[in-house]
Design an enzyme around this catalytic site. Structure first.
Site, short mmCIF file in Angstrom:
data_model
loop_
_atom_site.label_atom_id
_atom_site.label_comp_id
_atom_site.label_asym_id
_atom_site.label_seq_id
_atom_site.Cartn_x
_atom_site.Cartn_y
_atom_site.Cartn_z
N THR A 1 -28.75 -12.07 7.10
CA THR A 1 -28.28 -11.71 5.93
C THR A 1 -29.57 -11.74 4.78
OG1 THR A 1 -27.23 -12.84 3.94
CG2 THR A 1 -28.33 -14.43 5.43
N SER A 2 -29.27 -10.87 4.06
CA SER A 2 -30.29 -10.68 2.83
C SER A 2 -30.65 -11.60 1.80
CB SER A 2 -30.13 -9.24 1.97
OG SER A 2 -28.93 -9.29 1.44
N ARG B 1 -12.93 0.57 7.73
CA ARG B 1 -13.73 -0.40 8.26
C ARG B 1 -13.20 -0.93 9.58
NH1 ARG B 1 -15.83 -3.62 3.74
NH2 ARG B 1 -16.96 -4.89 5.19
N VAL C 1 -16.46 -10.27 7.11
CA VAL C 1 -15.15 -9.84 7.37
C VAL C 1 -14.54 -9.50 8.90
CG1 VAL C 1 -14.84 -9.95 4.92
CG2 VAL C 1 -15.09 -7.64 6.43
N ASP C 2 -15.76 -9.38 9.71
CA ASP C 2 -15.20 -8.90 11.03
C ASP C 2 -14.86 -10.02 11.84
OD1 ASP C 2 -18.70 -8.45 11.65
OD2 ASP C 2 -17.49 -9.95 12.64
N HIS D 1 -16.26 -14.41 2.66
CA HIS D 1 -15.64 -13.30 1.93
C HIS D 1 -14.39 -12.61 2.47
CE1 HIS D 1 -20.36 -12.87 0.66
NE2 HIS D 1 -19.56 -13.94 0.12
N GLN E 1 -20.57 -14.64 6.12
CA GLN E 1 -20.21 -13.81 5.07
C GLN E 1 -19.44 -12.49 5.44
OE1 GLN E 1 -23.74 -13.46 2.22
NE2 GLN E 1 -24.57 -13.95 4.10
N1 APR Z 1 -30.56 -8.19 13.57
C1 APR Z 1 -30.74 -9.14 12.70
N2 APR Z 1 -30.53 -8.87 11.25
C2 APR Z 1 -30.54 -7.59 10.89
C3 APR Z 1 -30.37 -6.70 11.92
C4 APR Z 1 -30.00 -6.96 13.25
N3 APR Z 1 -30.20 -5.97 14.21
N4 APR Z 1 -30.17 -5.21 11.06
C5 APR Z 1 -30.28 -5.77 9.63
N5 APR Z 1 -30.47 -6.91 9.66
C6 APR Z 1 -30.43 -7.87 8.18
C7 APR Z 1 -31.43 -7.24 7.27
O1 APR Z 1 -32.68 -7.20 7.46
C8 APR Z 1 -30.95 -7.84 6.15
O2 APR Z 1 -31.55 -8.82 5.70
O3 APR Z 1 -29.36 -8.07 7.97
C9 APR Z 1 -29.29 -8.36 6.53
C10 APR Z 1 -28.28 -7.48 6.06
O4 APR Z 1 -28.09 -7.68 4.55
P1 APR Z 1 -26.93 -7.12 3.71
O5 APR Z 1 -26.70 -5.63 4.11
O6 APR Z 1 -27.32 -7.40 2.25
O7 APR Z 1 -25.83 -7.81 4.35
P2 APR Z 1 -25.08 -9.39 3.88
O8 APR Z 1 -26.44 -10.38 3.57
O9 APR Z 1 -24.36 -9.98 4.85
O10 APR Z 1 -24.59 -9.20 2.50
C11 APR Z 1 -23.78 -10.22 1.82
O11 APR Z 1 -22.86 -8.91 0.39
O12 APR Z 1 -21.67 -6.74 -0.33
C12 APR Z 1 -21.64 -7.94 0.12
O13 APR Z 1 -19.73 -9.05 0.92
C13 APR Z 1 -20.85 -8.41 1.14
O14 APR Z 1 -20.87 -10.27 2.76
C14 APR Z 1 -21.63 -9.28 2.06
C15 APR Z 1 -22.69 -9.61 1.15
#
Ligand code: APR
Length: 223
Positions: free
Chosen positions: A167-168, A52, A84-85, A100, A82
């Site tokens: 973020t989800s 990564r 780490v980049d 994180h 959230q």
């Molecule tokens: N622009 C904006 N949002 C986007 C895009 C985009 N191009 N592509 C995807 N998304 C949204 C998705 O719809 C989703 O809601 O980004 C979100 C990604 O969600 P996750 O993959 O769950 O990432 P995140 O919410 O950051 O996860 C939180 O989980 O695994 C742990 O530590 C890790 O920090 C991470 C934490």
């Protein structure tokens, strides 16, 4: 206040975790991002984060990261991420708080206050801190404390506006931050798809990718 997740970096080429081709679809995080994984198979964990980190070296901040820097011309902007980049920092954002951890940093396994910037992308078994103990990724693994959650809560409590991007909202305590805003603090969520029950809170939803949704919203705030 801006709370960002993996979605803001997706268009820079960094995979999210829970989208269809997300990182957790191809790996089982319980095998990689946990202290148990580090204890049982440190090389596997190092390989995962080295891959990564190597990918990050080829990625650039996108228009969303840059728009948040532009916002600083008229507002005091604090970013709680959230991610780490280091794309927020490389875009030029001044106030970035990582919940994180940070992929470009490593720390002593025995003395957590000894944190170092890693030169290049590869952390190897045998790389030691100044006191001679193995270095590990400076990442908050599942089951570990989020050391920066208190300052993050204090920042959100003072927010005039909370912008949530990509973020989800499925991982706590980060996801719980949206509940710490004052009642008169509007919340705007920028995400192409979302399942937050925004009826609960007066969340304004902008269903767009970050690279178009964030610049548009920033221009709205600046004008
Ligand atoms: N622009 C904006 N949002 C986007 C895009 C985009 N191009 N592509 C995807 N998304 C949204 C998705 O719809 C989703 O809601 O980004 C979100 C990604 O969600 P996750 O993959 O769950 O990432 P995140 O919410 O950051 O996860 C939180 O989980 O695994 C742990 O530590 C890790 O920090 C991470 C934490």
């Amino acid at each position: 206040m801006v709370l960002t997740g993996a979605g803001i970096s997706a268009e820079s080429g960094i995979k999210t975790f829970r989208d269809d081709d997300g990182l957790w679809q191809n790996h089982h995080f319980e095998k990689l991002a946990t202290p148990e994984a580090w204890a049982s198979n440190p090389q596997l964990v190092l390989d995962f984060y080295n891959a990564r980190r190597k990918q990050l070296l080829e990625c650039e901040p996108n228009e969303a990261h840059k728009a948040l820097v532009k916002l600083e011309s008229q507002y005091e902007v604090h970013i709680i991420t959230q991610n780490v980049d280091d794309l927020h920092e490389r875009a030029g954002s001044k106030n970035v708080l990582h919940l994180h951890g940070e992929l470009r940093k490593v720390r002593s396994t025995k003395y957590p206050e000894l944190v170092y910037e890693l030169e290049g992308w590869e952390l190897k078994l045998g790389d030691k801190c100044e006191k001679g103990t193995q270095l590990r990724p400076h990442i908050v693994w599942f089951g570990e404390m989020v050391a920066t959650i208190e300052p993050a809560i204090q920042l959100v409590q003072k927010a005039d506006h909370l912008i949530v991007i990509g973020t989800s909202l499925m991982v706590y305590p980060a996801a719980g931050l949206i509940n710490f805003t004052q009642d008169n603090c509007p919340i705007t969520l920028i995400d192409p798809k979302t399942n937050t029950d925004d009826q609960l809170r007066k969340i304004r939803l902008i269903k767009e990718k970050a690279s178009t949704g964030v610049p548009k919203f920033v221009n709205e705030l600046l004008n």
